[in-house]
Scaffold this active site. Structure first.
Site, PDB file in Angstrom:
ATOM      1  N   HIS A   4      -1.747  13.128   0.769  1.00 54.82           N
ATOM      2  CA  HIS A   4      -2.897  12.335   1.216  1.00 54.82           C
ATOM      3  C   HIS A   4      -2.546  11.377   2.351  1.00 54.82           C
ATOM      4  O   HIS A   4      -3.438  10.861   3.021  1.00 54.82           O
ATOM      5  CB  HIS A   4      -3.525  11.570   0.040  1.00 54.82           C
ATOM      6  CG  HIS A   4      -2.736  10.387  -0.432  1.00 54.82           C
ATOM      7  ND1 HIS A   4      -1.895  10.440  -1.526  1.00 54.82           N
ATOM      8  CD2 HIS A   4      -2.666   9.116   0.025  1.00 54.82           C
ATOM      9  CE1 HIS A   4      -1.355   9.258  -1.718  1.00 54.82           C
ATOM     10  NE2 HIS A   4      -1.798   8.433  -0.787  1.00 54.82           N
ATOM     11  N   ASP A  23      -0.777  16.937  -4.494  1.00 51.45           N
ATOM     12  CA  ASP A  23      -0.566  15.842  -3.542  1.00 51.45           C
ATOM     13  C   ASP A  23       0.915  15.749  -3.172  1.00 51.45           C
ATOM     14  O   ASP A  23       1.633  14.861  -3.634  1.00 51.45           O
ATOM     15  CB  ASP A  23      -1.065  14.531  -4.159  1.00 51.45           C
ATOM     16  CG  ASP A  23      -1.153  13.413  -3.145  1.00 51.45           C
ATOM     17  OD1 ASP A  23      -1.032  13.695  -1.935  1.00 51.45           O
ATOM     18  OD2 ASP A  23      -1.346  12.254  -3.552  1.00 51.45           O
ATOM     19  N   GLY A  45       0.289   1.216   0.029  1.00 48.60           N
ATOM     20  CA  GLY A  45       1.483   1.154   0.848  1.00 48.60           C
ATOM     21  C   GLY A  45       2.677   1.824   0.201  1.00 48.60           C
ATOM     22  O   GLY A  45       3.656   2.150   0.874  1.00 48.60           O
ATOM     23  N   SER A 102       2.302   4.694  -1.522  1.00 44.04           N
ATOM     24  CA  SER A 102       1.997   6.113  -1.610  1.00 44.04           C
ATOM     25  C   SER A 102       3.074   6.960  -0.950  1.00 44.04           C
ATOM     26  O   SER A 102       3.574   6.635   0.128  1.00 44.04           O
ATOM     27  CB  SER A 102       0.655   6.408  -0.932  1.00 44.04           C
ATOM     28  OG  SER A 102      -0.410   5.870  -1.663  1.00 44.04           O
ATOM     29  N   GLY A 103       3.413   8.058  -1.597  1.00 46.66           N
ATOM     30  CA  GLY A 103       4.426   8.952  -1.060  1.00 46.66           C
ATOM     31  C   GLY A 103       5.838   8.581  -1.446  1.00 46.66           C
ATOM     32  O   GLY A 103       6.768   9.362  -1.240  1.00 46.66           O
TER      33      GLY A 103
END
Length: 864
Positions: A666, A714, A808, A810-811
């Site tokens: 995403h 994701d 912030g 994410s990932g």
């Protein structure tokens, strides 16, 4: 004889004699000549002290003497010439006049050219806004001559359309900015009439750029057509030109696209397929390297184009440097992109247009680049299928997506009408990589289905599903709904007993699958719903295989962790060694013990083991919380990466190797975020701005099944342009990838890290890398918090919600290690959640163990 006395500058005095002869020149005249020569009056020098030696003074005086003599002689010559009358040479004056005129003309030309460049050419190149557009001219018969831009018929029709468009915009609100319209192509439209492809150019000062926005320019043309419409037809008249308002489409384009496709360009080729079914070969080699070139394909009226790409060898770069973009038009229009080839392909891929035109846009850099393919015309036919089903058991047939095996086009429709004899039977559709769900308020992104007046949306998955229709003779309608050419699907159809959907000895899963009862609770997710089995250590029933040899002491007796190196039948819950043998131990990879007979479980384990850990000693700093987190130490999480978009922190990532990172899909799925040139990876960093290595991104690989609605699949891979140096291994190190069978029990402690916000309402990002400890939740508890969650997701947090990831992060990684091992594994990727740090609403992470094959397949080598 005159005696001149000069000071030597040190208090001593020297005397010498020099003969100076002054000529009988008037003082004023001599001074005038001296001034003309750029000299200085000798009177200014009288009485001055010289700081040089006597020898220097002698030379200076002699030089002045000679200069005065020379000037006096020149003055006398001028006086004598002034007394003589001058002779005029007519030829000499004529030559001077000619030279003067030539110089003047040259200066005027240079000035005019400069003015043209500044006010016209430079203004156009710097302030030009280009639009690629198309619309259908109805009630006009298409003739073959329209395919040739140099024919009189094309010129006549193009001039007519150009005049009409120019008249519309010359009288519009952007008249001062409008420059010109250029008709690029005229093609046949399968709905009748002529399809016009054109360019529009505006010269726009930067302050007025919004005046020619895409929607504004399109609205002017649409409003002009709308005003002339007098009936229910979509056709309106622009000064006698019948235009279909539904066919109007305009996109902002690049100047390079315009110059490359303009009439007369040396990098545009046109090919025509006149006979349906006859293939026309296409081959492009590296001789086109370093250019952006185009091939325009057209076919016979009433047909569509099928393009087959047999082989493509380019450098993978997300189509930034090398790539092939296929358009469903004859101009490079963003809204009509069929497919983008951004890397080499290993198997042929076919595409189908919606009409009889297609554009291939090649972007090739220097090197050995090869494209081989073919295209042909297909007769456009309606897809309507009548299927008669018997009530007998077993699969009766196969239905496929329209134009199979070609990818789905932008527009398509297909209908299947089933007929059955028995009133107690329904239709079962078993999809291989597809599933249907009831449509909600969102648009269907991967197929629109109507089954007996009920609307469903299709989605791609990596497992089989069964969709049952409890109606005797249903009608199933499918329509394409993707913005680009989509993947294919297949389904086997059969009849089933509506009162007993599954055969004897099977049970019905929520996904529609029928699974043998003997496989229930065997640890393998046959239903694809990740239901957690009960933990029963006593009694006659054996302990569920999911708890056996998972590295956790689930039973007090310890029997669940005994004989874990024993070989067993291979399944989704057993560890597979390189020699093909499987053992009971699920978390055997890199745990420090040799469990496989070929020792393969301890290969490639240079990962997940921090070398340098320098903890922060500031007691005040360690109390800074990011949803229950604290400051990390130097080198404590060497696989943590900070991903910056346009210079700002946007997401996190983890190091997999010296070339590859892993993150969440995403972060990169939207169009503006998909450009790798806008991203920078900061590695080996504790404080923002102090990265040990900063690298550009070469390419971004987003999972092909990523679903932006529910964040399923994701996951994304990022390839670095520049590998990090090996001498930074104490600060930068890959994290270990888990085995597909790896599992952690409910309550297992893991850590989530990142530079995300400290709370849901926070507006300032922390400078120091933050870490927070969270616990793994069961899939059942995860579903109780959020409802349906994918088997490719896992939840982690604390009941109070005080420890969580936030915006912030994410990932970034969810790092876990087994009780028996010392190495950290990438168990999850920060994906989504309801707010940040809310009670009973844990963070949701991508379950990495489900994607090991996908990861290794895309990076084309095995990682530790």
């Amino acid at each position: 004889m005159d005696t001149v006395t000069l000071s030597a500058g040190n208090g001593s005095r020297f005397a010498f004699s020099q003969h100076i002869t002054f000529m009988s020149c008037p003082r004023a005249d001599v001074m005038e000549i001296v001034r003309e020569e750029g000299g200085q009056s000798n009177e200014d020098e009288v009485g001055q002290e010289d700081a040089t030696s006597v020898t220097d003074v002698s030379v200076e005086v002699a030089t002045v003497d000679a200069t005065l003599s020379k000037l006096c002689r020149r003055y006398n010559r001028r006086r004598r010439r002034a007394k003589k009358p001058k002779k005029i040479n007519p030829l000499f004056n004529l030559q001077n006049l000619a030279i003067l005129i030539t110089v003047v003309v040259f200066v005027i030309v240079v000035i005019m050219w400069s003015l043209l460049w500044v006010f016209i050419f430079r203004r156009e190149s710097n302030s030009g806004v280009y639009f690629a557009g198309m619309f259908r001219v109805a009630n006009v018969e298409f003739i073959p001559e329209y395919r040739h831009a140099d024919s009189s018929e094309f010129v006549s029709m193009a001039n007519r359309v150009q005049h009409v468009i120019t008249s519309v915009y010359r009288t519009s609100s952007v008249a001062r900015l409008y420059k010109q319209t250029i008709i690029s192509d005229l093609s046949n439209n399968n709905q009748g009439g002529v399809l016009v492809h054109f360019w529009m150019i505006f010269l726009v000062p930067h302050l007025k750029t919004p005046a020619v926005c895409e929607e504004c320019v399109s609205a002017i043309l649409r409003d002009s057509v709308l005003m002339s419409m007098k009936n229910r037809s979509t056709v309106g008249f622009l000064q006698g030109l019948p235009v279909d308002i539904d066919s109007i489409l305009l996109n902002v384009a690049l100047r390079s696209d315009y110059t490359s496709t303009a009439v007369g360009s040396q990098c545009v080729d046109k090919l025509y397929a006149g006979i349906p079914g006859v293939s026309v070969p296409l081959n492009v080699f590296s001789s086109w390297g370093g250019l952006s070139c185009y091939i325009k394909l057209t076919s016979a009226p009433g047909s569509i184009i099928q393009l087959t790409v047999k082989s493509l060898r380019i450098e993978p770069s997300d189509c930034i440097y090398d790539g092939l973009t296929v358009y469903d038009s004859l101009l490079p229009m963003r809204a009509l992109v069929l497919y983008r080839f951004c890397e080499s392909i290993s198997a042929p891929i076919s595409l189908v247009s919606t009409s009889n035109v297609m554009l291939l846009s090649f972007r090739l850099t220097q090197g050995n680049k090869i494209f081989r393919g073919l295209f042909q015309a297909l007769t456009e036919e309606q897809c309507i299928n009548m299927i008669a089903l018997t009530t007998g058991p077993g699969e009766a047939g196969v239905l496929t997506s329209p134009f199979y095996p070609s990818l789905l086009p932008l527009q398509c429709s297909c209908t299947w009408m089933f007929q059955m004899v028995s009133g107690s039977s329904g239709v079962a559709l078993r999809f291989q990589n597809y599933m249907l769900k009831l449509k909600d308020s969102q648009n269907c992104e991967h197929g629109w289905w109507k089954v007996n007046e009920i609307i469903y949306c299709g989605n791609y998955v990596d497992y089989s599903t069964i969709f049952r229709i409890p109606v005797q003779s249903p009608e199933v309608v499918f329509r394409c709904s993707s913005r680009n050419a989509d993947q294919t699907f297949t389904a086997t159809y059969s009849s089933y007993n509506t009162s007993q959907p599954c055969p004897e000895g099977h049970f019905l899963c929520s996904t529609g699958l029928c699974v043998e009862k003997s496989k229930r609770c065997d640890g393998v997710d046959d239903c694809q719903d990740e239901t957690k089995p009960p933990k029963i250590c006593g009694g006659a029933a054996p302990l569920h295989t999911q708890y056996i040899c998972n590295g956790e002491m689930d039973c007090a007796s310890g029997k669940d962790e005994a004989n874990c190196t024993q070989e067993t039948s291979c399944s989704g819950v057993s560890y597979r060694c390189d020699n093909g043998a499987c053992i009971l131990k699920k978390n055997a990879k890199c745990d420090g013990a040799h469990d496989c007979s070929d020792l393969s479980d301890e290969k490639n384990c240079t990962c997940g083991n921090p070398i340098l850990v320098k903890h922060v000693l500031d007691s005040v700093a360690t109390q800074q919380r990011i949803v229950g987190g604290m400051n990390a130490g130097e080198g404590e999480w060497p696989w943590q990466v900070s991903m910056h978009f346009s210079g700002q922190l946007y997401c996190g990532a983890s190091v997999l190797s010296d070339e590859w990172l892993i993150s969440a899909a995403h972060c990169y799925s939207k169009e503006r975020l998909a450009d790798p040139r806008m991203w920078m990876a900061h590695l080996g960093m504790l404080n923002q701005g102090s990265a040990k290595h900063v690298a550009e991104i070469r390419r971004i690989v987003v999972h092909e099944y990523y679903n932006a609605r529910n964040f399923d699949y994701d996951i994304a891979l990022l390839q670095l342009k520049k590998t990090w140096p090996s001498d930074l291994e104490q600060y930068i190190q890959p994290i270990c990838l888990p085995a597909p069978s790896q599992t952690f029990a409910e309550g297992h402690h893991c850590w989530v890290t990142g530079w995300g916000y400290r709370s849901e309402q926070d507006k300032v990002l922390p400078t120091v890398l933050q870490k927070a400890q969270v616990s793994i939740l069961s899939q059942s508890d995860c579903k109780r918090s959020y409802g349906p969650v994918s088997p490719r997701m896992l939840c982690a947090g604390v009941p109070s919600g005080e420890q969580d990831a936030c915006r912030g992060d994410s990932g970034g990684p969810l790092s876990c290690r087994t009780h028996s091992g010392s190495r950290w594994f990438l168990t999850g990727i920060v994906s989504w959640g309801s707010g940040c740090g809310r009670p009973s609403l844990p963070g949701v992470y991508t379950r990495v163990a489900k994607f090991i094959d996908w990861i290794q397949r895309n990076i084309q080598n095995e990682l530790s």
